[in-house]
Motif scaffolding. Structure first.
Motif, PDB file in Angstrom:
ATOM      1  N   GLU A  72       0.942  -1.128   0.003  1.00  0.00           N
ATOM      2  CA  GLU A  72      -0.122  -0.086   0.008  1.00  0.00           C
ATOM      3  C   GLU A  72       0.814   1.052   0.001  1.00  0.00           C
ATOM      4  O   GLU A  72       0.488   2.284  -0.852  1.00  0.00           O
ATOM      5  CB  GLU A  72      -0.791   0.008   1.176  1.00  0.00           C
ATOM      6  CG  GLU A  72      -2.214  -1.204   1.085  1.00  0.00           C
ATOM      7  CD  GLU A  72      -3.123  -1.019  -0.272  1.00  0.00           C
ATOM      8  OE1 GLU A  72      -3.149   0.151  -0.438  1.00  0.00           O
ATOM      9  OE2 GLU A  72      -3.637  -1.899  -0.634  1.00  0.00           O
ATOM     10  N   ASN A  73       2.002   1.256   0.657  1.00  0.00           N
ATOM     11  CA  ASN A  73       2.841   2.283   0.773  1.00  0.00           C
ATOM     12  C   ASN A  73       3.468   2.422  -0.666  1.00  0.00           C
ATOM     13  O   ASN A  73       3.602   3.627  -1.355  1.00  0.00           O
ATOM     14  CB  ASN A  73       4.012   2.139   1.606  1.00  0.00           C
ATOM     15  CG  ASN A  73       3.434   2.520   3.242  1.00  0.00           C
ATOM     16  OD1 ASN A  73       2.487   3.228   3.440  1.00  0.00           O
ATOM     17  ND2 ASN A  73       3.977   1.811   4.179  1.00  0.00           N
ATOM     18  N   ALA A  74       3.954   1.509  -1.214  1.00  0.00           N
ATOM     19  CA  ALA A  74       4.466   1.763  -2.617  1.00  0.00           C
ATOM     20  C   ALA A  74       3.660   2.333  -3.574  1.00  0.00           C
ATOM     21  O   ALA A  74       3.979   2.838  -4.274  1.00  0.00           O
ATOM     22  CB  ALA A  74       5.121   0.248  -2.982  1.00  0.00           C
ATOM     23  N   SER A  75       2.259   1.394  -3.577  1.00  0.00           N
ATOM     24  CA  SER A  75       1.182   1.776  -4.477  1.00  0.00           C
ATOM     25  C   SER A  75       0.996   3.430  -4.217  1.00  0.00           C
ATOM     26  O   SER A  75       0.803   3.894  -5.362  1.00  0.00           O
ATOM     27  CB  SER A  75       0.157   1.180  -4.428  1.00  0.00           C
ATOM     28  OG  SER A  75      -0.701   1.418  -5.245  1.00  0.00           O
ATOM     29  N   SER A  76       1.079   3.956  -3.044  1.00  0.00           N
ATOM     30  CA  SER A  76       0.605   5.198  -3.123  1.00  0.00           C
ATOM     31  C   SER A  76       1.606   5.982  -3.286  1.00  0.00           C
ATOM     32  O   SER A  76       1.363   7.305  -4.037  1.00  0.00           O
ATOM     33  CB  SER A  76       0.381   5.323  -1.595  1.00  0.00           C
ATOM     34  OG  SER A  76       0.198   6.868  -1.158  1.00  0.00           O
ATOM     35  N   LYS A  77       2.765   5.838  -3.174  1.00  0.00           N
ATOM     36  CA  LYS A  77       3.833   6.456  -3.810  1.00  0.00           C
ATOM     37  C   LYS A  77       4.113   6.844  -5.334  1.00  0.00           C
ATOM     38  O   LYS A  77       4.386   7.637  -5.771  1.00  0.00           O
ATOM     39  CB  LYS A  77       5.361   6.208  -3.007  1.00  0.00           C
ATOM     40  CG  LYS A  77       5.155   6.654  -1.481  1.00  0.00           C
ATOM     41  CD  LYS A  77       6.690   6.291  -0.724  1.00  0.00           C
ATOM     42  CE  LYS A  77       6.425   6.478   0.606  1.00  0.00           C
ATOM     43  NZ  LYS A  77       6.272   8.115   0.966  1.00  0.00           N
ATOM     44  N   PHE A  78       3.945   5.552  -5.523  1.00  0.00           N
ATOM     45  CA  PHE A  78       4.326   5.394  -7.035  1.00  0.00           C
ATOM     46  C   PHE A  78       2.915   6.222  -7.816  1.00  0.00           C
ATOM     47  O   PHE A  78       3.154   7.035  -8.798  1.00  0.00           O
ATOM     48  CB  PHE A  78       3.744   3.760  -7.632  1.00  0.00           C
ATOM     49  CG  PHE A  78       4.025   3.412  -8.930  1.00  0.00           C
ATOM     50  CD1 PHE A  78       5.161   3.291  -9.478  1.00  0.00           C
ATOM     51  CD2 PHE A  78       2.699   3.657  -9.820  1.00  0.00           C
ATOM     52  CE1 PHE A  78       5.168   2.914 -10.818  1.00  0.00           C
ATOM     53  CE2 PHE A  78       2.795   3.389 -11.165  1.00  0.00           C
ATOM     54  CZ  PHE A  78       3.930   2.754 -11.578  1.00  0.00           C
ATOM     55  N   ASN A  79       1.623   5.978  -7.313  1.00  0.00           N
ATOM     56  CA  ASN A  79       0.726   6.803  -8.118  1.00  0.00           C
ATOM     57  C   ASN A  79       0.623   8.289  -7.867  1.00  0.00           C
ATOM     58  O   ASN A  79       0.484   9.190  -8.747  1.00  0.00           O
ATOM     59  CB  ASN A  79      -0.636   6.312  -7.602  1.00  0.00           C
ATOM     60  CG  ASN A  79      -1.288   5.001  -7.789  1.00  0.00           C
ATOM     61  OD1 ASN A  79      -0.588   4.347  -8.801  1.00  0.00           O
ATOM     62  ND2 ASN A  79      -2.057   4.548  -7.139  1.00  0.00           N
ATOM     63  N   ARG A  80       1.188   8.855  -6.599  1.00  0.00           N
ATOM     64  CA  ARG A  80       1.396  10.143  -6.501  1.00  0.00           C
ATOM     65  C   ARG A  80       2.294  10.633  -7.215  1.00  0.00           C
ATOM     66  O   ARG A  80       2.446  11.777  -7.844  1.00  0.00           O
ATOM     67  CB  ARG A  80       1.730  10.340  -4.756  1.00  0.00           C
ATOM     68  CG  ARG A  80       1.590  11.704  -4.512  1.00  0.00           C
ATOM     69  CD  ARG A  80       1.754  11.890  -3.028  1.00  0.00           C
ATOM     70  NE  ARG A  80       0.867  12.963  -2.850  1.00  0.00           N
ATOM     71  CZ  ARG A  80       0.398  13.434  -1.677  1.00  0.00           C
ATOM     72  NH1 ARG A  80       0.774  12.764  -0.488  1.00  0.00           N
ATOM     73  NH2 ARG A  80      -0.387  14.791  -1.469  1.00  0.00           N
ATOM     74  N   ALA A  81       3.674   9.944  -7.302  1.00  0.00           N
ATOM     75  CA  ALA A  81       4.772  10.294  -8.219  1.00  0.00           C
ATOM     76  C   ALA A  81       4.329  10.558  -9.434  1.00  0.00           C
ATOM     77  O   ALA A  81       4.621  11.645 -10.312  1.00  0.00           O
ATOM     78  CB  ALA A  81       5.926   9.665  -7.880  1.00  0.00           C
ATOM     79  N   LEU A  82       3.573   9.669  -9.992  1.00  0.00           N
ATOM     80  CA  LEU A  82       2.958   9.802 -11.538  1.00  0.00           C
ATOM     81  C   LEU A  82       1.868  10.598 -11.798  1.00  0.00           C
ATOM     82  O   LEU A  82       1.260  10.424 -12.756  1.00  0.00           O
ATOM     83  CB  LEU A  82       3.021   8.397 -12.067  1.00  0.00           C
ATOM     84  CG  LEU A  82       4.241   7.623 -12.037  1.00  0.00           C
ATOM     85  CD1 LEU A  82       4.134   5.966 -12.553  1.00  0.00           C
ATOM     86  CD2 LEU A  82       5.293   8.320 -13.285  1.00  0.00           C
ATOM     87  N   ARG A  83       1.386  11.194 -10.763  1.00  0.00           N
ATOM     88  CA  ARG A  83      -0.107  11.964 -10.925  1.00  0.00           C
ATOM     89  C   ARG A  83      -0.974  11.157 -11.297  1.00  0.00           C
ATOM     90  O   ARG A  83      -2.052  11.691 -12.034  1.00  0.00           O
ATOM     91  CB  ARG A  83       0.249  13.224 -11.671  1.00  0.00           C
ATOM     92  CG  ARG A  83       1.438  14.054 -11.535  1.00  0.00           C
ATOM     93  CD  ARG A  83       1.438  14.641 -10.212  1.00  0.00           C
ATOM     94  NE  ARG A  83       2.374  15.623  -9.921  1.00  0.00           N
ATOM     95  CZ  ARG A  83       3.722  15.571  -9.395  1.00  0.00           C
ATOM     96  NH1 ARG A  83       3.962  14.091  -9.038  1.00  0.00           N
ATOM     97  NH2 ARG A  83       4.615  16.493  -9.245  1.00  0.00           N
ATOM     98  N   VAL A  84      -1.060   9.880 -10.753  1.00  0.00           N
ATOM     99  CA  VAL A  84      -2.467   8.976 -11.065  1.00  0.00           C
ATOM    100  C   VAL A  84      -3.437   9.619 -10.140  1.00  0.00           C
ATOM    101  O   VAL A  84      -3.364   9.190  -9.091  1.00  0.00           O
ATOM    102  CB  VAL A  84      -1.942   7.464 -10.820  1.00  0.00           C
ATOM    103  CG1 VAL A  84      -3.311   6.636 -10.981  1.00  0.00           C
ATOM    104  CG2 VAL A  84      -1.059   7.194 -11.898  1.00  0.00           C
ATOM    105  N   PRO A  85      -4.667   9.746 -10.659  1.00  0.00           N
ATOM    106  CA  PRO A  85      -5.767  10.241  -9.879  1.00  0.00           C
ATOM    107  C   PRO A  85      -6.505   9.186  -9.137  1.00  0.00           C
ATOM    108  O   PRO A  85      -6.179   8.135  -9.535  1.00  0.00           O
ATOM    109  CB  PRO A  85      -6.401  11.041 -10.680  1.00  0.00           C
ATOM    110  CG  PRO A  85      -6.435  10.425 -11.918  1.00  0.00           C
ATOM    111  CD  PRO A  85      -4.885  10.159 -12.081  1.00  0.00           C
TER     112      PRO A  85
END
Length: 93
Positions: A72-85
């Motif tokens: 969940e941490n990795a997914s959250s950081k990945f999505n945030r960095a790539l601006r995935v809404p």
């Protein structure tokens, strides 16, 4: 997802106060403390916390809990960095 699994709205609303909320069991409070320790920058999982977790969770459960929090941490950081809404997958029922 928690509401779909039968977790009460009161318990979901009390999440910010999990350390002192009577709505959470000791095992749940420790799992949430573990998640905070893994997630919040500058914090670490102390030996004491890990020993407390072992009172409630066996080795397999600890591995699964750790993997879920890390994912969940990795997914959250990945999505945030790539601006995935947000996909708005969670809605309280």
């Amino acid at each position: 997802m928690s509401s779909q699994l039968g977790v009460s709205d009161d318990k979901i609303d009390a999440l910010p106060d999990y350390p002192t909320s009577e709505l959470y069991t000791e095992a749940e409070r420790l799992a949430l403390e573990f998640a905070d320790a893994m997630t919040i920058t500058g914090r670490d999982v102390s030996d004491e916390l890990f020993a407390q977790l072992r009172r409630f969770f066996d080795e397999d459960a600890l591995v699964e809990l750790t993997a879920t929090i890390a994912w969940e941490n990795a997914s959250s950081k990945f999505n945030r960095a790539l601006r995935v809404p947000s996909q708005q997958l969670w809605k309280r029922h």
